[in-house]
Design a protein around this motif. Structure first.
Motif, PDB file in Angstrom:
ATOM      1  N   THR A 260      48.445  38.116  48.763  1.00  0.00           N
ATOM      2  CA  THR A 260      49.683  37.346  48.636  1.00  0.00           C
ATOM      3  C   THR A 260      49.578  36.094  49.493  1.00  0.00           C
ATOM      4  OG1 THR A 260      50.959  39.376  48.283  1.00  0.00           O
ATOM      5  CG2 THR A 260      52.187  37.394  48.849  1.00  0.00           C
ATOM      6  N   ILE A 261      49.829  34.946  48.861  1.00  0.00           N
ATOM      7  CA  ILE A 261      49.646  33.651  49.510  1.00  0.00           C
ATOM      8  C   ILE A 261      50.909  32.820  49.324  1.00  0.00           C
ATOM      9  CG2 ILE A 261      48.079  31.672  49.719  1.00  0.00           C
ATOM     10  CD1 ILE A 261      46.332  33.207  47.628  1.00  0.00           C
ATOM     11  N   SER A 262      51.281  32.067  50.346  1.00  0.00           N
ATOM     12  CA  SER A 262      52.371  31.111  50.185  1.00  0.00           C
ATOM     13  C   SER A 262      51.856  29.893  49.418  1.00  0.00           C
ATOM     14  CB  SER A 262      52.917  30.684  51.551  1.00  0.00           C
ATOM     15  OG  SER A 262      51.903  30.026  52.301  1.00  0.00           O
ATOM     16  N   GLY A 263      52.717  29.299  48.618  1.00  0.00           N
ATOM     17  CA  GLY A 263      52.331  28.107  47.883  1.00  0.00           C
ATOM     18  C   GLY A 263      51.853  28.402  46.474  1.00  0.00           C
ATOM     19  N   ARG A 264      51.334  27.374  45.820  1.00  0.00           N
ATOM     20  CA  ARG A 264      50.924  27.424  44.416  1.00  0.00           C
ATOM     21  C   ARG A 264      49.405  27.363  44.325  1.00  0.00           C
ATOM     22  NH1 ARG A 264      53.926  23.468  42.799  1.00  0.00           N
ATOM     23  NH2 ARG A 264      52.433  21.763  42.692  1.00  0.00           N
ATOM     24  N   VAL A 265      48.798  28.449  43.812  1.00  0.00           N
ATOM     25  CA  VAL A 265      47.339  28.514  43.633  1.00  0.00           C
ATOM     26  C   VAL A 265      47.088  28.963  42.195  1.00  0.00           C
ATOM     27  CG1 VAL A 265      45.151  29.430  44.498  1.00  0.00           C
ATOM     28  CG2 VAL A 265      47.096  29.171  46.055  1.00  0.00           C
ATOM     29  N   LEU A 266      47.069  28.020  41.260  1.00  0.00           N
ATOM     30  CA  LEU A 266      47.001  28.358  39.840  1.00  0.00           C
ATOM     31  C   LEU A 266      45.551  28.373  39.347  1.00  0.00           C
ATOM     32  CD1 LEU A 266      50.113  26.438  38.484  1.00  0.00           C
ATOM     33  CD2 LEU A 266      49.917  28.799  39.252  1.00  0.00           C
ATOM     34  N   VAL A 267      44.791  29.334  39.864  1.00  0.00           N
ATOM     35  CA  VAL A 267      43.411  29.519  39.418  1.00  0.00           C
ATOM     36  C   VAL A 267      43.408  30.272  38.091  1.00  0.00           C
ATOM     37  CG1 VAL A 267      42.426  29.446  41.729  1.00  0.00           C
ATOM     38  CG2 VAL A 267      43.247  31.621  40.814  1.00  0.00           C
ATOM     39  N   ASN A 268      42.260  30.292  37.432  1.00  0.00           N
ATOM     40  CA  ASN A 268      42.111  30.978  36.153  1.00  0.00           C
ATOM     41  C   ASN A 268      41.516  32.369  36.348  1.00  0.00           C
ATOM     42  OD1 ASN A 268      43.053  28.847  34.418  1.00  0.00           O
ATOM     43  ND2 ASN A 268      41.113  27.787  34.789  1.00  0.00           N
ATOM     44  N   ILE A 269      41.751  33.217  35.370  1.00  0.00           N
ATOM     45  CA  ILE A 269      41.115  34.533  35.370  1.00  0.00           C
ATOM     46  C   ILE A 269      39.602  34.336  35.297  1.00  0.00           C
ATOM     47  CG2 ILE A 269      40.909  36.733  34.163  1.00  0.00           C
ATOM     48  CD1 ILE A 269      43.655  36.155  35.481  1.00  0.00           C
ATOM     49  N   GLY A 270      38.874  35.037  36.176  1.00  0.00           N
ATOM     50  CA  GLY A 270      37.421  34.881  36.230  1.00  0.00           C
ATOM     51  C   GLY A 270      36.960  33.915  37.295  1.00  0.00           C
ATOM     52  N   ASP A 271      37.880  33.142  37.892  1.00  0.00           N
ATOM     53  CA  ASP A 271      37.520  32.270  39.008  1.00  0.00           C
ATOM     54  C   ASP A 271      37.247  33.095  40.262  1.00  0.00           C
ATOM     55  OD1 ASP A 271      37.771  30.057  37.439  1.00  0.00           O
ATOM     56  OD2 ASP A 271      39.567  29.257  38.402  1.00  0.00           O
ATOM     57  N   TRP A 272      36.626  32.448  41.254  1.00  0.00           N
ATOM     58  CA  TRP A 272      36.246  33.119  42.494  1.00  0.00           C
ATOM     59  C   TRP A 272      37.058  32.579  43.665  1.00  0.00           C
ATOM     60  CZ3 TRP A 272      32.495  36.980  42.423  1.00  0.00           C
ATOM     61  CH2 TRP A 272      31.771  37.100  41.224  1.00  0.00           C
ATOM     62  N   ILE A 273      37.469  33.479  44.549  1.00  0.00           N
ATOM     63  CA  ILE A 273      38.197  33.115  45.753  1.00  0.00           C
ATOM     64  C   ILE A 273      37.356  33.480  46.974  1.00  0.00           C
ATOM     65  CG2 ILE A 273      40.248  33.535  47.160  1.00  0.00           C
ATOM     66  CD1 ILE A 273      40.859  31.997  44.631  1.00  0.00           C
ATOM     67  N   VAL A 274      37.229  32.532  47.904  1.00  0.00           N
ATOM     68  CA  VAL A 274      36.528  32.759  49.171  1.00  0.00           C
ATOM     69  C   VAL A 274      37.572  32.805  50.285  1.00  0.00           C
ATOM     70  CG1 VAL A 274      34.772  31.927  50.769  1.00  0.00           C
ATOM     71  CG2 VAL A 274      34.508  31.526  48.311  1.00  0.00           C
ATOM     72  N   LEU A 275      37.532  33.868  51.101  1.00  0.00           N
ATOM     73  CA  LEU A 275      38.426  34.013  52.250  1.00  0.00           C
ATOM     74  C   LEU A 275      37.574  34.011  53.514  1.00  0.00           C
ATOM     75  CD1 LEU A 275      40.666  36.904  50.855  1.00  0.00           C
ATOM     76  CD2 LEU A 275      41.177  34.450  50.825  1.00  0.00           C
ATOM     77  N   PRO A 276      37.351  32.851  54.122  1.00  0.00           N
ATOM     78  CA  PRO A 276      36.463  32.773  55.285  1.00  0.00           C
ATOM     79  C   PRO A 276      36.908  33.644  56.460  1.00  0.00           C
ATOM     80  CG  PRO A 276      36.975  30.582  54.440  1.00  0.00           C
ATOM     81  CD  PRO A 276      37.889  31.532  53.749  1.00  0.00           C
ATOM     82  N   ASP A 277      38.203  33.946  56.560  1.00  0.00           N
ATOM     83  CA  ASP A 277      38.705  34.740  57.678  1.00  0.00           C
ATOM     84  C   ASP A 277      38.470  36.236  57.502  1.00  0.00           C
ATOM     85  OD1 ASP A 277      39.624  32.383  58.798  1.00  0.00           O
ATOM     86  OD2 ASP A 277      41.570  32.534  57.828  1.00  0.00           O
TER      87      ASP A 277
END
Length: 314
Positions: A260-277
């Motif tokens: 769950t993230i604040s704000g608007r992150v309109l990525v597509n299905i199949g895209d990749w998310i990197v969480l450096p933390d």
């Protein structure tokens, strides 16, 4: 700021900004994205047929209006639009029953999809052998999905431009940190044992029973007993490969991560998310839910933990 363009049946455009609330949902293996949006408006007698949503210059949703509700209340006149993306046209239209020998995507484009306004597809159509039958009552989406699963090993999508994507989408990469407008609110892991398929029993010859057995080692290891049956002889062209695909998808749905993230992150299905933390590798997006209420925006992303990449993708 997002812009909402509504069209009537004659293609006249009506532009809206600043909705009272909006919910956008995208999900893997669900053909059509859904959009629910509320505007403070006036009653003007217009019946809307289409809607497109732009985030800056980028179209993030385009589809057909399923339901329009106008309500008079103390806060004013509220216009509610419930819509589905363009894949809904394939879901809502029945395909002509037929049997296709050595089918190819161009054939289906000409016979099935072009009449609904789909003129292009992307992705490589592989050389193939065999046939595919279409039964009475099957939707045009069923035709497309069956073809992709049986002959290409992919799951189709329809993008915001109305282009059918039959490729194995590699996806783009987005880095999310706790800096700036996108704050990570929560991260949770969910295990759904009810999604697992432990075994397929398959009938491969007419006159025989369901003698072929395909096991899911992951379900067996977890002590899950959930058996499915497939008649590979009289099932209209869905082959044994679909059993392996369904087992794979059940494993994906079993072990997931919610972000769950604040704000608007309109990525597509199949895209990749990197969480450096977090030391999680790259996470592939399985589902997106975007909610906005006035100036408050929230994005909830779901990932299949089966699809993680140990190092950043280019």
């Amino acid at each position: 700021m997002m812009k909402y363009i509504l069209k009537d049946a004659l293609k006249n455009e009506y532009i809206f900004f600043n909705p009272k609330s909006v919910t956008l949902i995208r999900e893997k293996n669900v053909p059509a994205d859904s959009l629910d949006v509320l505007f403070l408006s006036g009653i003007n007698g217009i019946e809307y047929a289409e809607i497109a949503v732009f985030d800056g210059s980028k179209c993030v949703f385009r589809g057909i209006v399923d339901e329009q509700i106008e309500t008079i209340s103390e806060s004013g006149i509220i216009l509610e639009i419930n819509a589905r993306s363009l894949a809904a046209l394939l879901l809502d239209n029945e395909a002509m029953p037929q049997s296709c020998c050595l089918p190819d995507m161009q054939l289906f484009m000409e016979r099935n999809f072009s009449r609904l306004g789909f003129k292009e597809y992307i992705g490589n159509d592989k050389p193939k052998s065999g046939s595919m039958s279409i039964a009475k009552g099957e939707s045009e989406w069923s035709v497309l999905e069956k073809y992709c699963r049986k002959f290409l090993g992919t799951y189709p999508r329809v993008n915001e431009d109305g282009v059918i994507d039959i490729s194995e989408n590699e996806g783009e990469t987005t880095v999310l940190t706790n800096e700036g407008e996108h704050k990570i609110i929560s991260l949770s892991r969910v295990r759904k044992r009810c999604e697992l398929i432990s075994e397929y029993r398959v009938r491969t010859l007419r006159g025989n029973g369901y003698e072929m057995i395909i096991n899911n080692e992951n379900a067996e290891r977890l002590g899950v007993d959930s058996v499915r049956y497939l008649n590979a002889v009289d099932n209209g062209g869905v082959g044994i490969a679909s059993c392996y695909q369904n087992i794979k998808e059940s494993n994906e749905l079993y072990d997931t991560l919610n972000l769950t993230i604040s704000g608007r992150v309109l990525v597509n299905i199949g895209d990749w998310i990197v969480l450096p933390d977090y030391k999680l590798g790259n996470l592939r997006v399985n589902k997106l839910r975007y909610e906005a209420d006035g100036d408050n925006e929230l994005t909830i992303l779901n990932f299949c933990l089966l699809y993680t990449s140990p190092s950043p993708r280019d």
